[in-house]
Design an enzyme around this catalytic site. Structure first.
Site, short mmCIF file in Angstrom:
data_model
loop_
_atom_site.label_atom_id
_atom_site.label_comp_id
_atom_site.label_asym_id
_atom_site.label_seq_id
_atom_site.Cartn_x
_atom_site.Cartn_y
_atom_site.Cartn_z
N ASN A 84 30.38 38.26 44.21
CA ASN A 84 30.02 39.20 43.15
C ASN A 84 29.13 40.34 43.65
O ASN A 84 29.01 41.37 42.99
CB ASN A 84 29.32 38.42 42.03
CG ASN A 84 28.74 39.30 40.96
OD1 ASN A 84 29.46 39.81 40.10
ND2 ASN A 84 27.43 39.50 40.98
N SER A 136 37.48 45.78 40.92
CA SER A 136 37.19 46.75 39.87
C SER A 136 38.50 47.46 39.52
O SER A 136 39.39 47.58 40.38
CB SER A 136 36.16 47.78 40.35
OG SER A 136 36.07 48.87 39.45
N TYR A 149 33.54 53.32 47.15
CA TYR A 149 33.61 52.19 46.22
C TYR A 149 35.06 51.81 45.92
O TYR A 149 35.44 50.63 45.97
CB TYR A 149 32.87 52.54 44.93
CG TYR A 149 32.74 51.40 43.96
CD1 TYR A 149 31.82 50.38 44.17
CD2 TYR A 149 33.52 51.34 42.80
CE1 TYR A 149 31.68 49.33 43.28
CE2 TYR A 149 33.39 50.30 41.90
CZ TYR A 149 32.47 49.29 42.14
OH TYR A 149 32.35 48.26 41.24
N ALA A 151 37.72 52.40 47.72
CA ALA A 151 38.32 51.83 48.92
C ALA A 151 37.91 50.38 49.10
O ALA A 151 38.74 49.51 49.43
CB ALA A 151 37.93 52.66 50.14
N LYS A 153 36.92 48.23 46.82
CA LYS A 153 37.47 47.36 45.78
C LYS A 153 38.98 47.19 45.90
O LYS A 153 39.53 46.15 45.52
CB LYS A 153 37.08 47.90 44.40
CG LYS A 153 35.58 47.83 44.13
CD LYS A 153 35.02 46.42 44.28
CE LYS A 153 33.56 46.31 43.91
NZ LYS A 153 33.03 44.95 44.06
N ILE A 182 31.45 48.13 31.77
CA ILE A 182 30.64 47.00 31.32
C ILE A 182 29.23 47.49 30.98
O ILE A 182 28.63 48.26 31.73
CB ILE A 182 30.55 45.91 32.41
CG1 ILE A 182 31.95 45.48 32.87
CG2 ILE A 182 29.77 44.70 31.88
CD1 ILE A 182 32.84 44.92 31.79
#
Length: 241
Positions: A84, A136, A149, A151, A153, A182
């Site tokens: 996570n 994501s 980010y 790339a 994910k 979220i």
């Protein structure tokens, strides 16, 4: 309880989505190992869930190996790993620095590789295990200002599906969760007009909550998902459809 006696490692387990998952998993009977970059935060959440807190930079393989050894020495097994931990360092392509690129990739992508590779031999030995990776919707859709980010994910999705093929025959299921918008302490600080614009993009017309993600982690960690392997589950209220 769905996870009675299970040993669960949650990286990034002291804040946001990770803390919510730590609380939920403990309530379902798990022994929760709260792994976080910050020692004090890890220990505080671990105390709340009657678990074990460790400070680890997942980009550092020696720290990851030491963490896994400590968990095995304490509990004798690892049933679930939730990858996570993640960070953002946003910038447009032409302005992104090498440091921004390297740091996000090192945590969000290489960190997932480190933790999974360190844990899997123990799961193979026991003939079972669950790996749950946090991707994501950005990993499939891209997003302005998030080259690094997105790339990282997207890589998490590719690794998830590869490992599902490799490890399924060993009794290990590997799946990913792809959160959308979220509501977290960070988003709560945004102007109401920005939040409203985000909500309007979502089919359900609301932002998700950390519990929405934690519930999906729990489903994938429990026997309820015994025939799910290599899946990437969007938890985005319909944003990606």
């Amino acid at each position: 309880m769905k996870l009675d006696g299970k040993v669960v490692i949650i990286t990034g387990g002291a804040g946001g989505l990770g803390k919510e998952a730590s609380l939920l998993f403990a309530s379902e009977g798990a022994h929760v190992v709260v792994v976080d970059y910050h020692q004090q935060s890890a220990e505080e959440v671990a105390k709340e869930v009657n678990g074990f807190g460790l400070a680890v930079d997942v980009s550092k393989r020696d720290q990851v190996d030491e963490m896994v050894s400590e968990v095995i020495n304490r509990y004798g097994k690892i049933d679930v790993l939730i990858n996570n931990a993640g960070i953002t360092m946003d910038s447009t392509l032409v302005k992104m620095t090498q440091e921004q690129w390297d740091r996000v990739i090192s945590i969000n992508q290489t960190g997932v590789f480190h933790c999974t590779q360190a844990v899997v031999p123990h799961m193979i030995k026991q003939g079972s295990g669950r790996i749950i990776n946090t991707s994501s919707i950005v990993g499939r859709m891209g997003n302005f200002g998030q080259t690094n980010y997105a790339a990282s994910k997207a890589a998490v999705i590719a690794m998830t599906q590869t490992w599902a093929k490799e490890l399924g025959r060993k009794g290990i299921q590997v799946n990913a969760v792809a959160p959308g918008f979220i509501m977290t302490p960070m988003t709560e600080k945004m102007p109401e007009s920005v939040l409203q614009g985000m909500k309007e993009k979502v089919a359900l017309q609301r932002l998700g909550t950390p519990r929405d993600i934690a519930n999906t982690y729990l489903f994938l960690a429990s026997d309820d998902s015994s025939y799910i392997n290599g899946a990437v589950i969007p938890v985005d209220g319909g944003l990606s459809i």
